[in-house]
Each structure stands twice: as structure tokens, then as C-alpha cells.
Enzyme design. Structure first.
Site, PDB file in Angstrom:
ATOM      1  N   PRO A  51      18.078   1.574 -19.180  1.00 56.65           N
ATOM      2  CA  PRO A  51      17.283   2.225 -18.122  1.00 56.65           C
ATOM      3  C   PRO A  51      16.423   1.302 -17.255  1.00 56.65           C
ATOM      4  O   PRO A  51      15.195   1.362 -17.270  1.00 56.65           O
ATOM      5  CB  PRO A  51      16.414   3.199 -18.924  1.00 56.65           C
ATOM      6  CG  PRO A  51      16.211   2.512 -20.228  1.00 56.65           C
ATOM      7  CD  PRO A  51      17.504   1.796 -20.511  1.00 56.65           C
ATOM      8  N   CYS A  52      17.082   0.486 -16.447  1.00 53.78           N
ATOM      9  CA  CYS A  52      16.356  -0.395 -15.533  1.00 53.78           C
ATOM     10  C   CYS A  52      15.579   0.392 -14.481  1.00 53.78           C
ATOM     11  O   CYS A  52      14.645  -0.132 -13.878  1.00 53.78           O
ATOM     12  CB  CYS A  52      17.317  -1.382 -14.889  1.00 53.78           C
ATOM     13  SG  CYS A  52      18.710  -0.632 -14.039  1.00 53.78           S
ATOM     14  N   HIS A  53      15.930   1.661 -14.289  1.00 51.68           N
ATOM     15  CA  HIS A  53      15.220   2.491 -13.308  1.00 51.68           C
ATOM     16  C   HIS A  53      13.779   2.772 -13.744  1.00 51.68           C
ATOM     17  O   HIS A  53      12.957   3.183 -12.930  1.00 51.68           O
ATOM     18  CB  HIS A  53      15.962   3.809 -13.058  1.00 51.68           C
ATOM     19  CG  HIS A  53      16.075   4.693 -14.254  1.00 51.68           C
ATOM     20  ND1 HIS A  53      17.069   4.532 -15.209  1.00 51.68           N
ATOM     21  CD2 HIS A  53      15.323   5.743 -14.668  1.00 51.68           C
ATOM     22  CE1 HIS A  53      16.927   5.456 -16.156  1.00 51.68           C
ATOM     23  NE2 HIS A  53      15.876   6.200 -15.849  1.00 51.68           N
TER      24      HIS A  53
END
Length: 191
Positions: free
Chosen positions: A151-153
Site C-alpha cells: 500500500p504505497c498509497h
């Protein structure tokens, strides 16, 4: 399966695609596509793991070829459906992407960010033990090829601004609001 991207209609075919990486032998990746609430998602994987998950914005990004989908890719699609419907917070499918020791450390730390929470690039740098590595951490974050699952977001600017996301800032905002709403029952983050 048929879909439409910017007014162009396509039929989806699952396809093998061979990639070469200096760190590994030739690996056969198969691709399938999932139409999510925020656009078409390309899922690339093998019989054993997911190696790519990203958004398709242009028709030429679609890979056509012979049918082929592994069980892990089927599980990934099912888990994405559950994620977008609010029934899943964590993914439990195997993933793999080539990277340096530093990159693997950063991507591993991304997996520790809880669903519905955000941290800054500076916090992420501190979490890996190098506060001065903010730029390297941001660059590594941008090289993540397995969005949503890794989850780089969930990484934002120190000033709480939405910065950089390969899928587009509007998708980053949507994903964060989606998670926040599920966790808190309201959708007011980043109005």
C-alpha cells in the site's frame, strides 16, 4: 470480457509475457484484468506469486495473447473485489518484486501501515532506521509495482498533502477515503 478505456472498447485476453531481470532468470508472467471502481487494473503473476498490480489508463497498456491465469491470480482478483467492496483490509496472497535490499526493506515497511492510516515519507524513513533517506524512500515508493497490495498509497507528505502516486493523485485520494470510510464510517479525509 469486454471493457472500455477512454471511449475505446477492448476484449480482455489473458496473456503470458516474458520479462528478464538481472537478478533472476526469465520468468513467465501471465496477465489478467479487473475492472475496479477506479479503473481497469492489470494483474501480473505466476503460478506462485503476484509480481505486478497497476492501473491501465491507455489502450496500448493492455497486453493481448493466449489465455492463462493461475490460482494465485484468481485469488488476487477475488481479494481485490473484497477490498473494493469493503470486506477486506489485508491481502494474504504471495507477492514478489525484484529490488535492492533497501527497496525490499521499504516495501516491507509499507506492508506494516495499517488499513485506513497514513504515514509521511519522513515517518517511513524513520521506520526503516534512516531519517535522512526521505528522498530514497520516496523514489523506492514510486517504484512499487504491486500497488494496493503493497500500500504505497498510504504514504503522504509531511504537511499531509497527497504527493505522487503512479495511479494518479485522484486514485490515491479515492483509496485513502475508501479505507478511512470503512474504518471510521465517514468520508471526510482530504476534502
Amino acid at each position: 470480457m469486454r471493457f472500455e478505456v477512454h471511449g475505446c472498447r477492448f476484449t480482455i485476453h489473458h496473456s503470458p509475457f516474458t520479462i528478464h531481470n538481472s537478478h533472476s532468470p526469465l520468468t513467465d508472467l501471465y496477465y489478467t484484468y479487473y475492472q475496479s471502481p477506479i479503473g481497469l487494473i492489470k494483474i501480473g503473476g505466476t503460478e506462485h506469486y503476484i509480481a505486478e498490480l497497476g492501473f491501465i489508463d491507455r489502450p496500448e497498456q493492455v497486453i493481448h495473447g493466449e489465455p492463462g491465469i493461475s490460482e494465485v491470480m484468481h485469488q488476487c482478483t477475488e481479494q481485490l473485489i473484497e477490498f473494493f467492496s469493503g470486506k477486506r483490509r489485508n491481502f494474504d496472497i504471495p507477492v514478489h518484486q525484484q529490488g535492492t535490499f533497501f527497496q525490499q526493506k521499504v516495501w516491507g515497511e509499507l506492508l506494516q501501515i495499517p488499513f485506513g492510516k497514513t504515514i509521511s515519507y519522513l515517518e517511513l524513513s524513520r521506520n526503516i532506521g534512516d531519517e535522512k533517506a526521505v528522498r530514497a524512500v520516496a523514489l523506492t515508493n514510486s517504484k512499487n509495482r504491486i500497488g494496493i497490495i503493497i500500500p504505497c498509497h498510504r504514504v503522504i507528505g509531511s504537511d499531509k498533502s497527497l504527493t505522487g502516486y503512479a495511479g494518479g493523485i485522484w486514485r490515491k485520494k479515492w483509496l485513502l477515503q475508501h479505507e478511512f470510510k470503512i474504518v471510521h464510517g465517514i468520508q471526510t479525509l482530504f476534502s
